[in-house]
Scaffold this motif. Structure first.
Motif, PDB file in Angstrom:
ATOM      1  N   THR A  93      42.110  30.333  38.685  1.00 48.67           N
ATOM      2  CA  THR A  93      42.087  31.254  37.408  1.00 48.67           C
ATOM      3  C   THR A  93      40.606  31.387  37.018  1.00 48.67           C
ATOM      4  O   THR A  93      39.866  30.561  37.307  1.00 48.67           O
ATOM      5  CB  THR A  93      42.971  30.670  36.531  1.00 48.67           C
ATOM      6  N   PRO A  96      37.933  36.771  38.466  1.00 47.63           N
ATOM      7  CA  PRO A  96      38.616  37.983  38.669  1.00 47.63           C
ATOM      8  C   PRO A  96      37.973  38.406  39.978  1.00 47.63           C
ATOM      9  O   PRO A  96      38.711  39.236  40.690  1.00 47.63           O
ATOM     10  CB  PRO A  96      38.395  38.683  37.381  1.00 47.63           C
ATOM     11  N   LEU A  99      39.967  36.894  42.900  1.00 46.37           N
ATOM     12  CA  LEU A  99      41.351  37.520  42.793  1.00 46.37           C
ATOM     13  C   LEU A  99      41.488  38.654  43.391  1.00 46.37           C
ATOM     14  O   LEU A  99      42.475  39.004  44.181  1.00 46.37           O
ATOM     15  CB  LEU A  99      41.724  37.408  41.373  1.00 46.37           C
ATOM     16  N   ASP A 100      40.501  39.565  42.896  1.00 44.73           N
ATOM     17  CA  ASP A 100      40.574  40.904  43.589  1.00 44.73           C
ATOM     18  C   ASP A 100      40.420  41.034  45.095  1.00 44.73           C
ATOM     19  O   ASP A 100      41.124  41.739  45.801  1.00 44.73           O
ATOM     20  CB  ASP A 100      39.479  41.700  42.931  1.00 44.73           C
ATOM     21  N   ARG A 121      49.437  30.200  40.506  1.00 48.37           N
ATOM     22  CA  ARG A 121      48.846  30.957  39.456  1.00 48.37           C
ATOM     23  C   ARG A 121      49.508  31.122  38.303  1.00 48.37           C
ATOM     24  O   ARG A 121      49.218  30.925  37.267  1.00 48.37           O
ATOM     25  CB  ARG A 121      48.303  32.356  39.961  1.00 48.37           C
ATOM     26  N   LEU A 125      48.267  29.694  34.494  1.00 45.75           N
ATOM     27  CA  LEU A 125      48.318  30.635  33.527  1.00 45.75           C
ATOM     28  C   LEU A 125      48.970  29.913  32.202  1.00 45.75           C
ATOM     29  O   LEU A 125      48.478  30.032  31.345  1.00 45.75           O
ATOM     30  CB  LEU A 125      48.499  31.908  33.866  1.00 45.75           C
ATOM     31  N   HIS A 157      43.637  38.498  27.901  1.00 39.44           N
ATOM     32  CA  HIS A 157      43.686  38.817  29.396  1.00 39.44           C
ATOM     33  C   HIS A 157      44.718  38.100  30.133  1.00 39.44           C
ATOM     34  O   HIS A 157      45.331  38.296  31.062  1.00 39.44           O
ATOM     35  CB  HIS A 157      42.242  38.577  29.772  1.00 39.44           C
ATOM     36  N   THR A 160      48.330  39.190  29.962  1.00 35.96           N
ATOM     37  CA  THR A 160      48.463  40.391  30.896  1.00 35.96           C
ATOM     38  C   THR A 160      48.503  39.875  32.294  1.00 35.96           C
ATOM     39  O   THR A 160      49.306  40.416  33.026  1.00 35.96           O
ATOM     40  CB  THR A 160      47.365  41.392  30.544  1.00 35.96           C
ATOM     41  N   GLU A 161      47.580  38.893  32.665  1.00 34.62           N
ATOM     42  CA  GLU A 161      47.604  38.743  34.343  1.00 34.62           C
ATOM     43  C   GLU A 161      48.706  37.903  34.618  1.00 34.62           C
ATOM     44  O   GLU A 161      49.545  37.982  35.626  1.00 34.62           O
ATOM     45  CB  GLU A 161      46.295  37.966  34.298  1.00 34.62           C
ATOM     46  N   TRP A 164      51.503  40.407  35.142  1.00 36.73           N
ATOM     47  CA  TRP A 164      51.024  41.035  36.567  1.00 36.73           C
ATOM     48  C   TRP A 164      51.421  40.051  37.536  1.00 36.73           C
ATOM     49  O   TRP A 164      52.034  40.483  38.618  1.00 36.73           O
ATOM     50  CB  TRP A 164      49.740  41.229  36.401  1.00 36.73           C
ATOM     51  N   ALA A 165      51.028  38.872  37.657  1.00 36.91           N
ATOM     52  CA  ALA A 165      51.525  37.879  38.634  1.00 36.91           C
ATOM     53  C   ALA A 165      52.819  37.769  39.017  1.00 36.91           C
ATOM     54  O   ALA A 165      53.386  37.724  40.263  1.00 36.91           O
ATOM     55  CB  ALA A 165      50.784  36.569  38.336  1.00 36.91           C
TER      56      ALA A 165
END
Length: 197
Positions: A93, A96, A99-100, A121, A125, A157, A160-161, A164-165
């Motif tokens: 974590t 970014p 991660l990308d 992950r 988080l 953030h 939101t992440e 998404w994960a």
């Protein structure tokens, strides 16, 4: 550097072998100079360093109308390194860019492996968000208000992440993407040059 290393190794491997300008061109087509902050010089440096470390082999080829060109190919160690870097990028974590890069090379993992590392992950988080929430129960009054706002931005953030994960893990469980253990993957296509990114 890890994100650059991962992307350079991955493109060389998935293409079955590439020259430096081909790696650069592919990364430019992905917009990697923006989201991975890759500079052209760092691509060539990463290729040379990976070759020196035994992750790539170098093969001199005659140039079309100029000097010799170097064709790079991933070694077995190089392929193992790609897999480890993707795993690390998925679990780590607060990075970014890594991660990308890991998402860009996600098909290097088997489906089960990818889901496991994405779920790791998710757990990290969730734990970080719980820890931050506990910190807000008894806030340190010496921390400036603008720093507390910065922490809330990070928490936004992270939330939101996290969603998404969870969504990515679910989609992978339902069969999204061609992963390393699927028919048509980089492991099952005999001629990697016929594989599409």
């Amino acid at each position: 550097m890890s994100a650059t290393k991962l992307l350079v190794l991955g493109i060389v491997h998935l293409s079955g072998g590439a020259h430096g300008y081909q790696v650069r061109s592919e990364l430019q087509s992905w917009g990697a100079e923006i989201w991975a902050k890759i500079k052209p010089g760092s691509i060539y440096h990463a290729l040379k360093k990976a070759a020196a470390d035994g992750l790539l082999t170098e093969h001199a080829e005659p140039g079309n109308s100029g000097p010799e060109r170097v064709l790079y190919r991933a070694t077995a160690r190089g392929r193992d390194e790609i897999v480890e870097l993707v795993r690390d990028g998925l679990r780590r974590t607060h990075d970014p860019t890594m991660l990308d890069a890991a998402i860009a090379m996600l098909p290097m993992l088997t489906r089960t492996d990818a889901i496991a590392h994405i779920n790791e992950r998710v757990a990290r988080l969730e734990a970080e968000l719980v820890g931050q929430a506990k910190g807000w129960e008894h806030p340190n009054r010496d921390v400036p208000e603008h720093v507390r706002d910065q922490a809330e931005l990070w928490a936004g953030h992270a939330r939101t992440e996290l969603e998404w994960a969870k969504s990515l893990s679910k989609r992978l469980s339902e069969g999204a993407y061609t992963m390393a253990d699927d028919p048509g993957s980089w492991r099952t296509v005999h001629d990697p040059l016929k594989m599409r990114f």
